[in-house]
Design an enzyme around this catalytic site. Structure first.
Site, PDB file in Angstrom:
ATOM      1  CD  GLU A 147      72.746  83.939   2.801  1.00  0.00           C
ATOM      2  OE1 GLU A 147      72.139  83.460   2.939  1.00  0.00           O
ATOM      3  OE2 GLU A 147      73.571  83.942   4.152  1.00  0.00           O
ATOM      4  CG  HIS A 150      71.877  78.789   2.446  1.00  0.00           C
ATOM      5  ND1 HIS A 150      71.985  77.434   3.040  1.00  0.00           N
ATOM      6  CD2 HIS A 150      72.201  79.295   2.769  1.00  0.00           C
ATOM      7  CE1 HIS A 150      72.942  77.860   4.554  1.00  0.00           C
ATOM      8  NE2 HIS A 150      73.334  79.532   4.752  1.00  0.00           N
ATOM      9  CD  GLU A 225      74.217  78.939   8.248  1.00  0.00           C
ATOM     10  OE1 GLU A 225      74.886  80.283   7.300  1.00  0.00           O
ATOM     11  OE2 GLU A 225      72.691  79.313   7.686  1.00  0.00           O
TER      12      GLU A 225
END
Length: 319
Positions: A147, A150, A225
């Site tokens: 995460e 990102h 992803e």
């Protein structure tokens, strides 16, 4: 990409640039289409609609972290309230040399996590109580590294802005449908363009914009992803932990009733694993690559690092 220790992926940068350019062109096409539809009524209305569209994009950009957290009914937590969770994020941010985001917890049994925010200094990482209860410490670290990548890659920002075109088009599509039902009978006032009703022109243009926006954001979402999996695995040097976490999360999500999953599906593009059960992810409409594809990439990274894809992790943060 921001200057962090996460590995740089030129393919992701190129795709984000292309998606932003194409979506910008779509936005212009949408405004031009509306100007054509309302040409007999002067330029004022299309200009207002264009400004509304820009306002929607700005609002999503500026308030993306707050909106996403509210959508999940998440609560921001302090280091005193969640010391272990903050401790892991502190270590990862130091390792990655990046600012620490806000930390939030969503109180739901669905195991998931997501990142949101307009910049590294205005971002948030949210995890659910379900994921805290089910993952081990090393698995949780792998998910959080995913995460954080990102945020570092700025693909969260691009996805947030990119969704604005689709939202605007969806709003216009719904408005055009209402126009067809409630104003479609007045042909004299609605047929402004060579006999075509205004609501039909708006409907066609907005549906095309929505469809193209839909597919563009999903193509970017799947690639980002895989990039986050790769970046997180190389940062922690533990690809097997992320592989184990993804397998657990996917299995747990599959056991959750669809009625409970539907409440969170608006954030599917931002989750580490989509809130979908009972269907294949190998479709062009999926926000994520298949679990098999992600595990295959992690296995290659494990081989490259010379580490076996085993399990055997320590107890989780939520236990």
């Amino acid at each position: 990409m921001a200057t962090t220790r996460f590995i740089h992926d030129r393919g992701l940068t190129a795709r984000m640039t292309l998606v932003m350019f194409l979506l910008g062109a779509l936005f212009v096409a949408l405004v031009v289409g509306l100007m054509y539809a309302f040409s007999s009524r002067g330029p004022g209305l299309p200009l207002i609609i264009g400004l509304v569209g820009i306002g929607v994009a700005w609002f999503q950009w500026y308030n993306s972290d707050t909106v996403a957290l509210k959508a999940m009914r998440a609560r921001e937590v302090t280091p005193e309230q969640a010391p272990e969770l903050h401790g892991v994020i502190d270590r990862l941010c130091t390792l990655a040399d990046m600012p620490k985001p806000r930390v939030a917890i969503a109180y739901t049994d669905m195991p998931n996590a997501f990142a949101t925010g307009r910049s590294a200094s205005h971002s948030a990482i949210c995890v659910t109580t379900g994921i805290l209860d089910k993952l081990t410490a090393e698995e949780m670290e792998a998910v959080l590294a995913h995460e954080l990548s990102h945020v570092a890659n700025k693909d969260v920002l691009v996805m947030t802005i990119a969704s604005s075109a689709g939202i605007m088009a969806a709003m216009l599509t719904r408005g055009a449908q209402y126009g067809a039902f409630f104003g479609g009978g007045n042909r004299r006032s609605n047929n402004d363009n060579n006999g075509l009703p205004v609501w039909l022109v708006v409907l066609i243009v907005s549906m095309v914009v929505y469809a193209v926006s839909f597919f563009l954001t999903r193509l970017l979402s799947r690639y980002r992803e895989l990039c986050a999996d790769r970046a997180g695995a190389f940062l922690t040097q533990k690809p097997s932990a992320l592989a184990s976490a993804l397998t657990k999360i996917s299995g747990e999500i599959a056991s959750i009733p669809n009625k409970d999953l539907r409440a969170s599906q608006s954030l599917n593009a931002f989750f580490i694993a989509p809130a979908i059960s009972g269907m294949t992810l190998r479709t062009i409409t999926s926000t994520h690559p298949s679990l098999e594809q992600r595990l295959e990439q992690l296995a290659k990274i494990s081989a490259e690092l010379g580490k076996p894809m085993d399990g055997g992790f320590s107890p989780g943060l939520g236990r």
